[in-house]
Design an enzyme around this catalytic site. Structure first.
Site, PDB file in Angstrom:
ATOM      1  N   GLY A 268       0.802  -1.189  -0.478  1.00  0.00           N
ATOM      2  CA  GLY A 268      -0.300   0.005   0.057  1.00  0.00           C
ATOM      3  C   GLY A 268       0.564   1.433  -0.039  1.00  0.00           C
TER       4      GLY A 268
ATOM      5  N   GLU B 274       4.057  -6.274   1.333  1.00  0.00           N
ATOM      6  CA  GLU B 274       3.967  -7.399   0.307  1.00  0.00           C
ATOM      7  C   GLU B 274       3.227  -6.025  -0.757  1.00  0.00           C
ATOM      8  OE1 GLU B 274      -0.690  -8.213   1.513  1.00  0.00           O
ATOM      9  OE2 GLU B 274       0.101 -10.968   1.308  1.00  0.00           O
ATOM     10  N   PRO B 275       4.477  -5.391  -0.412  1.00  0.00           N
ATOM     11  CA  PRO B 275       4.877  -3.883  -1.617  1.00  0.00           C
ATOM     12  C   PRO B 275       4.700  -4.502  -2.807  1.00  0.00           C
ATOM     13  CG  PRO B 275       6.292  -4.797  -0.850  1.00  0.00           C
ATOM     14  CD  PRO B 275       6.176  -5.401  -0.344  1.00  0.00           C
ATOM     15  N   GLY B 276       4.088  -3.895  -3.518  1.00  0.00           N
ATOM     16  CA  GLY B 276       3.709  -4.056  -5.020  1.00  0.00           C
ATOM     17  C   GLY B 276       4.327  -2.172  -5.481  1.00  0.00           C
ATOM     18  N   ARG B 277       3.059  -1.587  -5.879  1.00  0.00           N
ATOM     19  CA  ARG B 277       2.856  -0.049  -6.637  1.00  0.00           C
ATOM     20  C   ARG B 277       4.607   0.247  -6.293  1.00  0.00           C
ATOM     21  NH1 ARG B 277      -0.641   2.642  -7.802  1.00  0.00           N
ATOM     22  NH2 ARG B 277      -2.282   1.701  -5.776  1.00  0.00           N
TER      23      ARG B 277
ATOM     24  N   ARG C 162      -6.013   3.844 -15.370  1.00  0.00           N
ATOM     25  CA  ARG C 162      -5.801   4.078 -13.943  1.00  0.00           C
ATOM     26  C   ARG C 162      -6.388   5.633 -14.122  1.00  0.00           C
ATOM     27  NH1 ARG C 162      -1.859   5.344 -11.395  1.00  0.00           N
ATOM     28  NH2 ARG C 162      -3.151   4.348  -8.771  1.00  0.00           N
TER      29      ARG C 162
ATOM     30  N   TYR D  74      -9.536   6.153 -11.667  1.00  0.00           N
ATOM     31  CA  TYR D  74      -8.821   6.905 -10.492  1.00  0.00           C
ATOM     32  C   TYR D  74      -9.172   8.043 -11.138  1.00  0.00           C
ATOM     33  CZ  TYR D  74      -7.726   1.291 -10.041  1.00  0.00           C
ATOM     34  OH  TYR D  74      -7.744   0.259  -9.924  1.00  0.00           O
TER      35      TYR D  74
ATOM     36  N   CYS E  22     -12.347   3.665 -28.685  1.00  0.00           N
ATOM     37  CA  CYS E  22     -13.804   5.226 -29.479  1.00  0.00           C
ATOM     38  C   CYS E  22     -14.418   4.623 -28.188  1.00  0.00           C
ATOM     39  CB  CYS E  22     -14.108   3.722 -29.569  1.00  0.00           C
ATOM     40  SG  CYS E  22     -12.981   3.023 -31.775  1.00  0.00           S
TER      41      CYS E  22
ATOM     42  N   TYR F  99       0.218  -1.692 -12.102  1.00  0.00           N
ATOM     43  CA  TYR F  99      -0.812  -1.738 -12.686  1.00  0.00           C
ATOM     44  C   TYR F  99      -1.154  -0.831 -13.737  1.00  0.00           C
ATOM     45  CZ  TYR F  99      -1.519  -2.491  -7.628  1.00  0.00           C
ATOM     46  OH  TYR F  99      -0.590  -3.531  -6.089  1.00  0.00           O
TER      47      TYR F  99
HETATM   48  N1  LLP Z   1      -1.596  -6.969  -0.684  1.00  0.00           N
HETATM   49  C1  LLP Z   1      -2.706  -6.912  -0.925  1.00  0.00           C
HETATM   50  C2  LLP Z   1      -3.580  -7.530   0.358  1.00  0.00           C
HETATM   51  C3  LLP Z   1      -3.428  -5.902  -2.215  1.00  0.00           C
HETATM   52  O1  LLP Z   1      -4.249  -6.445  -2.619  1.00  0.00           O
HETATM   53  C4  LLP Z   1      -2.092  -5.378  -2.449  1.00  0.00           C
HETATM   54  C5  LLP Z   1      -2.783  -4.194  -3.151  1.00  0.00           C
HETATM   55  C6  LLP Z   1      -1.323  -4.641  -2.627  1.00  0.00           C
HETATM   56  C7  LLP Z   1      -0.642  -6.729  -1.036  1.00  0.00           C
HETATM   57  C8  LLP Z   1      -0.240  -4.802  -3.171  1.00  0.00           C
HETATM   58  O2  LLP Z   1      -0.831  -3.065  -2.763  1.00  0.00           O
HETATM   59  P1  LLP Z   1       0.484  -2.237  -3.608  1.00  0.00           P
HETATM   60  O3  LLP Z   1       1.459  -1.838  -2.795  1.00  0.00           O
HETATM   61  O4  LLP Z   1       0.592  -2.420  -4.712  1.00  0.00           O
HETATM   62  O5  LLP Z   1       0.069  -1.064  -3.529  1.00  0.00           O
HETATM   63  N2  LLP Z   1      -5.279  -1.349  -9.253  1.00  0.00           N
HETATM   64  C9  LLP Z   1      -4.942  -0.406  -7.760  1.00  0.00           C
HETATM   65  C10 LLP Z   1      -4.070  -0.768  -7.342  1.00  0.00           C
HETATM   66  C11 LLP Z   1      -5.291  -2.003  -6.172  1.00  0.00           C
HETATM   67  C12 LLP Z   1      -4.349  -2.674  -5.337  1.00  0.00           C
HETATM   68  C13 LLP Z   1      -5.230  -4.349  -5.193  1.00  0.00           C
HETATM   69  N3  LLP Z   1      -4.510  -4.805  -4.299  1.00  0.00           N
HETATM   70  C14 LLP Z   1      -4.530   1.085  -8.955  1.00  0.00           C
HETATM   71  O6  LLP Z   1      -3.941   1.054  -9.943  1.00  0.00           O
HETATM   72  O7  LLP Z   1      -4.037   1.824  -8.384  1.00  0.00           O
END
Ligand code: LLP
Length: 398
Positions: free
Chosen positions: A218, A255-258, A295, A299, A326, A356
Site C-alpha cells: 500500500g 506485501e509491496p507492489g506499487r 488508471r 481513479y 472509441c 497496474y
Molecule cells: N497486498 C494485498 C492484499 C493487496 O490487495 C494489494 C493490492 C497489495 C498487497 C499491494 O498493494 P500496493 O503496494 O501495490 O499498493 N489497481 C489499483 C491498485 C489495486 C491494489 C490492489 N491490492 C491501482 O492501480 O491503483
C-alpha cells in the site's frame, strides 16, 4: 528511449532493471530476507517474478494465473503466498498441490472449501494466515481502500468475525494457523494510516502468539510533480518501530507492489493527432490509451508527460492527452502539460507507469497489448513481446 521506440515500436513499457533491483534491495534491507512479499498483481511477467525472487523476496499471487506465471519463472511454490477474497476450489487445489508457503484465508466459505479439499485427499494440510479487516480507513481512492469495515475483504475485527475465524482455524483438522494479515489499501501516503493499522493489528496479534504478522502493501508513490511519498526505508522504520513498541514478537512481513515497480517504468507513445479546438481545448492523441493504462479513467490518477526529444523544455501547453479508443473516457492525462511545439510523430514519454498499467491492460478495440522492455547498462531486452493479430484469435474457437 528513441532507440527503444525504434526497435520495439510504440506503445512500449520500458523498465529500468537496476531501478527495480534497487527497490527490491531497499525493501529487503528494511524488512529482512523472506519478509518482503512482492505483490505480483502490480506487474507480473516471468522476468519480473525471477528478478524479485533472485533479490530475496517472496511472491504474493492473487489468482491461479498469477501462481502459474510465477512458478513458470522457476519461483518455487514455497516462496509464494496466495490471496483472494473469492478463491475457487480449483485455485485452492492448485495452491495446496503446488505447496505454497501459506494461503491467506479471507472468508468462512473458504475454510469450508479447504476442509473439503483436504478431506477428499488433496494434500494433507495447509498453513494459513487470516486476512483481518482492522477498521482503519486509508486516505486513498475508495476503490483501492480495503481496511475499512465496509469491505469485501477479510474477517471484520470489530464485529467479532476475526476472533471467530481464529477459533475456526484452530478447530479445523486441515489448516495450521501461522499468522494474521491486514492490508488497508493502496497508494497510501500517510504514515499515520499504516501506524494505526499496525497498532490495531498488534493488539489483536500479540495475545495470539503466532509466528507471522503480515502488514500488507500500500505504500504510495509520487506520480506528479509536487507529490512526495515516504521511501520504502521510512515505511519500514515506521512499521517495525510501531511493532516493536507494541511488543510484537512475530515475524513482521509486508506485501509491496506499487512501491517496487511503479517508478521503474515509463510508457513511450507516438503522437498521432493534435486537435486544437478554439475556446475549448487541445486534444493530443497517442497510439495507446485506456488499454495500456486504465488508471486515469478508473481513479482519476494523474501522470506527467514529456517529449523524449525535449525533456527539459518548458511545458506551457495544457492539453488533454488521450488514446485511440472509441470513447471519450479514454484519457491518459486530463490536463497534460506539454511543450507548445509538440507535433505529430513526436515520441511521448509518460513516467511512473510501472505498476497496474501492464497488469491491468486489456484488448479493448482489439488493440494488441504493448511489449515490455527491460533496460540495463545501456542494453535493452524484450521480456514480453507485443501481441499480434494471431494472439487476438488464439482463444477464439469460431
Ligand atoms: N497486498 C494485498 C492484499 C493487496 O490487495 C494489494 C493490492 C497489495 C498487497 C499491494 O498493494 P500496493 O503496494 O501495490 O499498493 N489497481 C489499483 C491498485 C489495486 C491494489 C490492489 N491490492 C491501482 O492501480 O491503483
Amino acid at each position: 528511449m528513441a532507440d527503444v521506440a525504434e526497435e520495439y515500436g510504440t506503445p512500449v513499457f520500458v523498465y529500468d532493471e537496476l531501478h527495480l533491483r534497487r527497490r527490491c534491495r531497499e525493501a529487503v534491507a528494511a524488512f529482512g530476507r523472506d519478509r518482503v512479499i512482492y505483490a505480483t498483481k502490480a506487474f507480473l511477467c516471468r522476468a519480473m517474478a525471477k528478478l524479485a525472487y533472485d533479490e530475496g523476496m517472496l511472491l504474493d499471487v492473487a489468482s491461479g494465473g498469477e501462481l502459474h506465471v510465477a512458478m513458470s519463472a522457476g519461483v518455487p511454490a514455497s516462496a509464494c503466498t496466495m490471496h483472494g477474497n473469492n478463491k475457487s476450489s480449483a485455485e485452492l487445489r492448485q495452491a495446496i498441490e503446488a505447496g505454497v508457503r501459506y494461503v491467506t484465508v479471507d472468508s468462512f466459505d473458504e475454510f469450508d472449501r479447504i476442509d473439503a479439499l483436504i478431506a477428499s485427499g488433496v494434500g494433507t494440510g495447509l498453513d494459513v494466515v487470516l486476512r483481518i479487516t482492522p477498521g482503519v480507513s486509508a486516505h486513498t481512492h475508495e476503490f483501492i481502500s480495503t481496511g475499512q469495515n465496509d469491505s469485501k475483504f477479510g474477517f471484520n475485527l470489530a464485529n467479532g468475525d476475526a476472533h471467530r475465524a481464529v477459533n475456526r482455524a484452530r478447530r479445523s483438522p486441515s489448516v495450521n494457523l501461522v499468522g494474521v494479515h491486514c492490508h488497508i489499501g493502496s497508494n497510501v501516503f500517510e504514515a499515520s494510516s499504516f501506524a494505526r493499522a499496525a497498532e490495531v493489528m498488534a493488539d489483536f496479534a500479540v495475545p495470539l502468539d503466532l509466528p507471522e504478522l503480515v502488514l500488507g502493501g500500500g505504500l504510495g508513490v509520487a506520480y506528479v510533480e509536487g507529490e512526495e511519498a515516504p521511501s520504502i526505508t521510512q515505511w519500514g522504520n515506521a512499521l517495525l518501530n510501531a511493532c516493536q513498541a507494541l511488543g510484537v514478537k512475530s515475524r513482521v512481513s509486508v506485501e509491496p507492489g506499487r512501491s517496487i515497480v511503479a517508478a521503474a517504468a515509463m510508457t513511450l507513445y507516438t503522437v498521432g493527432t493534435i486537435k486544437h479546438i478554439p475556446n475549448v481545448r487541445t486534444y493530443v492523441s497517442v497510439d495507446g490509451g485506456m488499454s495500456d493504462n486504465p488508471r486515469p479513467v478508473l481513479y482519476g490518477s494523474g501522470y506527467e508527460s514529456f517529449l523524449a526529444r525535449a525533456v527539459d523544455d518548458s511545458r506551457d501547453l495544457t492539453a488533454r492527452l488521450v488514446g485511440k479508443h472509441c470513447e471519450s473516457g479514454d484519457v491518459l492525462s486530463f490536463d497534460a502539460r506539454l511543450p507548445v511545439d509538440i507535433r505529430v510523430g513526436d515520441l511521448l514519454a509518460m513516467p511512473v507507469t510501472g505498476a497496474y498499467g501492464h497488469s491491468m491492460g486489456s484488448n479493448y478495440n482489439k488493440i494488441t497489448r504493448p511489449p515490455v522492455v527491460f533496460c540495463s547498462d545501456g542494453d535493452a531486452r524484450l521480456v514480453v513481446r507485443r501481441e499480434t493479430f494471431s494472439d487476438l484469435l488464439a482463444t477464439d474457437v469460431f
